[in-house]
Design a protein around this motif. Structure first.
Motif, mmCIF file in Angstrom:
data_model
loop_
_atom_site.group_PDB
_atom_site.id
_atom_site.type_symbol
_atom_site.label_atom_id
_atom_site.label_comp_id
_atom_site.label_asym_id
_atom_site.label_seq_id
_atom_site.Cartn_x
_atom_site.Cartn_y
_atom_site.Cartn_z
ATOM 1 N N ALA A 151 0.841 -1.194 0.000
ATOM 2 C CA ALA A 151 0.000 0.000 0.000
ATOM 3 C C ALA A 151 0.878 1.246 0.000
ATOM 4 C CB ALA A 151 -0.908 0.012 1.226
ATOM 5 N N ARG A 152 0.262 2.386 -0.290
ATOM 6 C CA ARG A 152 0.960 3.659 -0.126
ATOM 7 C C ARG A 152 0.758 4.201 1.284
ATOM 8 N NH1 ARG A 152 3.100 7.112 1.517
ATOM 9 N NH2 ARG A 152 3.666 9.157 0.684
ATOM 10 N N ILE A 153 -0.438 3.954 1.849
ATOM 11 C CA ILE A 153 -0.774 4.421 3.186
ATOM 12 C C ILE A 153 -1.422 3.277 3.963
ATOM 13 C CG2 ILE A 153 -2.256 5.969 4.536
ATOM 14 C CD1 ILE A 153 0.019 7.488 3.325
ATOM 15 N N ILE A 154 -1.080 3.162 5.234
ATOM 16 C CA ILE A 154 -1.762 2.237 6.139
ATOM 17 C C ILE A 154 -2.490 3.075 7.182
ATOM 18 C CG2 ILE A 154 -1.499 0.385 7.843
ATOM 19 C CD1 ILE A 154 1.125 -0.391 6.416
ATOM 20 N N VAL A 155 -3.725 2.709 7.473
ATOM 21 C CA VAL A 155 -4.501 3.418 8.487
ATOM 22 C C VAL A 155 -4.893 2.418 9.567
ATOM 23 C CG1 VAL A 155 -6.455 4.920 8.985
ATOM 24 C CG2 VAL A 155 -5.415 4.955 6.703
ATOM 25 N N ASP A 304 -11.821 11.686 13.459
ATOM 26 C CA ASP A 304 -10.540 11.221 12.922
ATOM 27 C C ASP A 304 -10.701 10.753 11.478
ATOM 28 O OD1 ASP A 304 -9.459 11.610 15.447
ATOM 29 O OD2 ASP A 304 -9.362 9.478 15.945
ATOM 30 N N VAL A 305 -11.753 9.972 11.245
ATOM 31 C CA VAL A 305 -12.011 9.450 9.907
ATOM 32 C C VAL A 305 -12.250 10.591 8.920
ATOM 33 C CG1 VAL A 305 -13.745 8.202 8.545
ATOM 34 C CG2 VAL A 305 -12.813 7.179 10.630
ATOM 35 N N TYR A 306 -12.968 11.601 9.360
ATOM 36 C CA TYR A 306 -13.198 12.769 8.503
ATOM 37 C C TYR A 306 -11.864 13.376 8.075
ATOM 38 C CZ TYR A 306 -14.483 17.531 7.173
ATOM 39 O OH TYR A 306 -14.613 18.721 6.497
ATOM 40 N N TYR A 307 -10.957 13.607 9.033
ATOM 41 C CA TYR A 307 -9.667 14.212 8.713
ATOM 42 C C TYR A 307 -8.791 13.266 7.893
ATOM 43 C CZ TYR A 307 -10.781 17.772 12.236
ATOM 44 O OH TYR A 307 -11.374 18.796 12.959
ATOM 45 N N ALA A 311 -7.321 13.869 4.163
ATOM 46 C CA ALA A 311 -5.895 13.773 3.863
ATOM 47 C C ALA A 311 -5.629 12.827 2.695
ATOM 48 C CB ALA A 311 -5.134 13.299 5.102
ATOM 49 N N LEU A 312 -6.275 11.671 2.687
ATOM 50 C CA LEU A 312 -6.014 10.683 1.638
ATOM 51 C C LEU A 312 -6.614 11.101 0.303
ATOM 52 C CD1 LEU A 312 -6.288 7.296 3.559
ATOM 53 C CD2 LEU A 312 -4.329 8.790 3.193
ATOM 54 N N GLY A 321 0.947 16.844 -1.441
ATOM 55 C CA GLY A 321 1.930 16.190 -0.591
ATOM 56 C C GLY A 321 1.894 16.628 0.850
ATOM 57 N N ASP A 322 1.199 17.731 1.143
ATOM 58 C CA ASP A 322 1.111 18.221 2.516
ATOM 59 C C ASP A 322 -0.115 17.681 3.258
ATOM 60 O OD1 ASP A 322 3.409 19.801 2.201
ATOM 61 O OD2 ASP A 322 2.246 21.449 1.349
ATOM 62 N N ALA A 323 -1.024 17.015 2.553
ATOM 63 C CA ALA A 323 -2.292 16.604 3.162
ATOM 64 C C ALA A 323 -2.086 15.578 4.273
ATOM 65 C CB ALA A 323 -3.238 16.046 2.096
ATOM 66 N N VAL A 324 -1.303 14.550 4.023
ATOM 67 C CA VAL A 324 -1.082 13.510 5.035
ATOM 68 C C VAL A 324 -0.286 14.034 6.224
ATOM 69 C CG1 VAL A 324 0.052 11.301 5.480
ATOM 70 C CG2 VAL A 324 -1.422 11.566 3.472
ATOM 71 N N PRO A 325 0.811 14.798 6.019
ATOM 72 C CA PRO A 325 1.517 15.352 7.180
ATOM 73 C C PRO A 325 0.655 16.256 8.060
ATOM 74 C CG PRO A 325 2.926 15.450 5.243
ATOM 75 C CD PRO A 325 1.563 15.023 4.766
ATOM 76 N N ALA A 326 -0.375 16.880 7.495
ATOM 77 C CA ALA A 326 -1.227 17.783 8.268
ATOM 78 C C ALA A 326 -2.272 17.040 9.095
ATOM 79 C CB ALA A 326 -1.933 18.763 7.336
ATOM 80 N N TYR A 327 -2.458 15.747 8.838
ATOM 81 C CA TYR A 327 -3.535 14.995 9.484
ATOM 82 C C TYR A 327 -3.450 15.020 11.006
ATOM 83 C CZ TYR A 327 -5.794 10.942 11.574
ATOM 84 O OH TYR A 327 -6.520 10.127 12.407
ATOM 85 N N SER A 328 -2.290 14.711 11.552
ATOM 86 C CA SER A 328 -2.183 14.546 13.000
ATOM 87 C C SER A 328 -2.538 15.826 13.750
ATOM 88 C CB SER A 328 -0.763 14.101 13.377
ATOM 89 O OG SER A 328 -0.641 13.925 14.771
ATOM 90 N N GLY A 329 -2.035 16.958 13.290
ATOM 91 C CA GLY A 329 -2.311 18.214 13.976
ATOM 92 C C GLY A 329 -3.785 18.560 13.978
ATOM 93 N N LYS A 330 -4.459 18.352 12.837
ATOM 94 C CA LYS A 330 -5.898 18.627 12.761
ATOM 95 C C LYS A 330 -6.680 17.713 13.699
ATOM 96 C CE LYS A 330 -6.054 20.259 7.951
ATOM 97 N NZ LYS A 330 -6.611 19.972 6.595
ATOM 98 N N ALA A 331 -6.357 16.419 13.658
ATOM 99 C CA ALA A 331 -7.103 15.460 14.468
ATOM 100 C C ALA A 331 -6.870 15.707 15.957
ATOM 101 C CB ALA A 331 -6.709 14.038 14.088
ATOM 102 N N LEU A 332 -5.622 15.935 16.346
ATOM 103 C CA LEU A 332 -5.308 16.086 17.767
ATOM 104 C C LEU A 332 -5.937 17.336 18.373
ATOM 105 C CD1 LEU A 332 -1.590 14.930 17.906
ATOM 106 C CD2 LEU A 332 -3.494 13.936 19.190
#
Length: 389
Positions: A151-155, A304-307, A311-312, A321-332
């Motif tokens: 995969a490219r991403i694992i969730v 979390d799923v929404y964010y 991102a994906l 390319g910035d969408a996935v790195p931004a995920y954690s900050g938005k969710a937290l």
């Protein structure tokens, strides 16, 4: 097998994310350690915030929820004989939906094939590999055969004890935890609820909650020491305790009946951050746990799923390319606010071992303030219906 996203865990978070990705044409697969029947047998929460309702509407899977769910305009805080009503509809302009997590999961499961979402049940020994690269993969065993998914991403939507968070090196993250000195003893029974709205009660004998799953199925809780065993609590003993703790008005309307499920759930607050490491994202209980006070667990997983979906979709559809790195900050940001609300409501409505007259007077003062202040009630209502995503 090669996919764009591999999702671990087929609870509501994993299934909801899979549906959102497939709706956008993103290739994904969901792995689940248990059988589908086992997933549906788990008794969980039943109060849905607007973020969760909105995602089901977005997926076109809201018909049964709208037909069978119970919209709630408010809830109650009880302290002895006093009942403080929080009119969330009047204070916020919105409402919550009472609809069991089991039913929501069933809706997602039954619609999976029609959306082309592959769910692999009974996937044993799931392991994550190369998560710090752009080409991670997952291995699992099924039917005596070893399988691999690139995969490219694992969730990771695989819960507190799942393998996803464990795959992150200890040096790359930090967990924050508060373990509470009691658990919730719950009873589920096919009896009408004692009130048309939820009641959270602070009584000298301990906490109690009156809730429901439908007009004919009720869910009640009391807090008990962690040393208690569920087999020591007969149905009659639980009903007697509920009648005392919920107060005379609620007790007069309690309909007793045989339990169809009883269990004791320990309470903890837990947050792991960051919620992303390399090509791995964490969602739901894999990243955080909240006390059930305030009904935030499932709803926080939904945000979390929404964010994560945002991102994906940004990565795979827009090449962002910035969408996935931004995920954690938005969710937290939303996670910690929800943790604060559940923690504060737990402190307000429970009698803690070791607390004395001063702590009790602080609870009384806070409840007095809530009872007489529209601003305090509005703050509680805003958090209860769910902060915006």
């Amino acid at each position: 097998m090669k996919v764009q996203a591999a999702i671990i865990g087929a609870g509501p978070a994993g299934l909801m994310l899979g549906h959102l990705l497939r709706a956008e044409g993103i290739d994904c697969v969901v792995l689940e350690r248990q059988t589908g029947d086992y997933v549906l047998s788990r008794i969980r929460a039943g109060v849905l915030e607007q973020v969760t309702v909105g995602l089901m509407e977005r997926l076109g899977l809201d018909a049964r929820m709208k037909a069978e769910g119970l919209p709630h305009d408010g809830f109650n805080l009880a302290d002895g004989e006093r009942l403080i009503h929080i009119d969330i509809k009047a204070l916020t302009g919105t409402e919550v939906m009472v609809y069991g997590q089991t039913e929501l999961t069933r809706d997602l499961m039954e619609a999976s094939a029609g959306r082309g979402l592959e769910v692999i049940y009974e996937a044993a020994d799931v392991a994550l590999h190369d998560i710090e690269s752009d080409a991670p993969f997952v291995t699992y065993r099924k039917g005596g055969t070893q399988h691999r998914i690139d995969a490219r991403i694992i969730v990771g939507c695989d819960g507190f004890h799942g393998p996803s968070r464990q795959a992150i090196p200890a040096s790359a993250g930090q967990g924050y935890e508060r373990v509470y000195p009691f658990g919730w003893l719950g009873i589920l029974a096919d009896v009408p609820p004692c009130n048309h709205e939820l009641i959270y009660a602070n009584h000298e004998r301990g906490f109690a909650l009156a809730s429901m799953r439908s007009h004919t199925r009720s869910r009640y809780y009391i807090d008990v020491p962690l040393t208690e065993k569920v087999e020591d609590w007969s149905d009659e003993r639980i009903w007697d305790e509920l009648a005392m703790r919920l107060g005379p008005d609620a007790a007069a309307h309690i309909v007793r009946g045989p339990s169809i499920e009883k269990s004791i759930a320990p309470l903890r607050s837990f947050v792991f951050e960051p919620m992303r490491h390399g090509s791995l994202l964490l969602c739901g209980d894999a990243a955080h746990i909240v006390p059930p006070t305030g009904a935030k667990g499932l709803n926080l997983a939904a945000s979390d799923v929404y964010y994560a979906a945002e991102a994906l979709i940004g990565l795979f559809r827009a090449g962002d390319g910035d969408a996935v790195p931004a995920y954690s900050g938005k969710a937290l940001s939303r996670v910690w606010k929800s943790e604060r609300f559940s923690w504060s409501l737990t402190k307000l409505m429970h009698r803690f071992p070791g607390h004395g007259p001063f702590e009790r007077r602080m609870q009384v003062a806070e409840l007095d303030y809530i009872a007489t202040s529209e601003a305090a009630q509005r703050s509680i209502a805003e958090n209860y219906v769910g902060l915006p995503v």
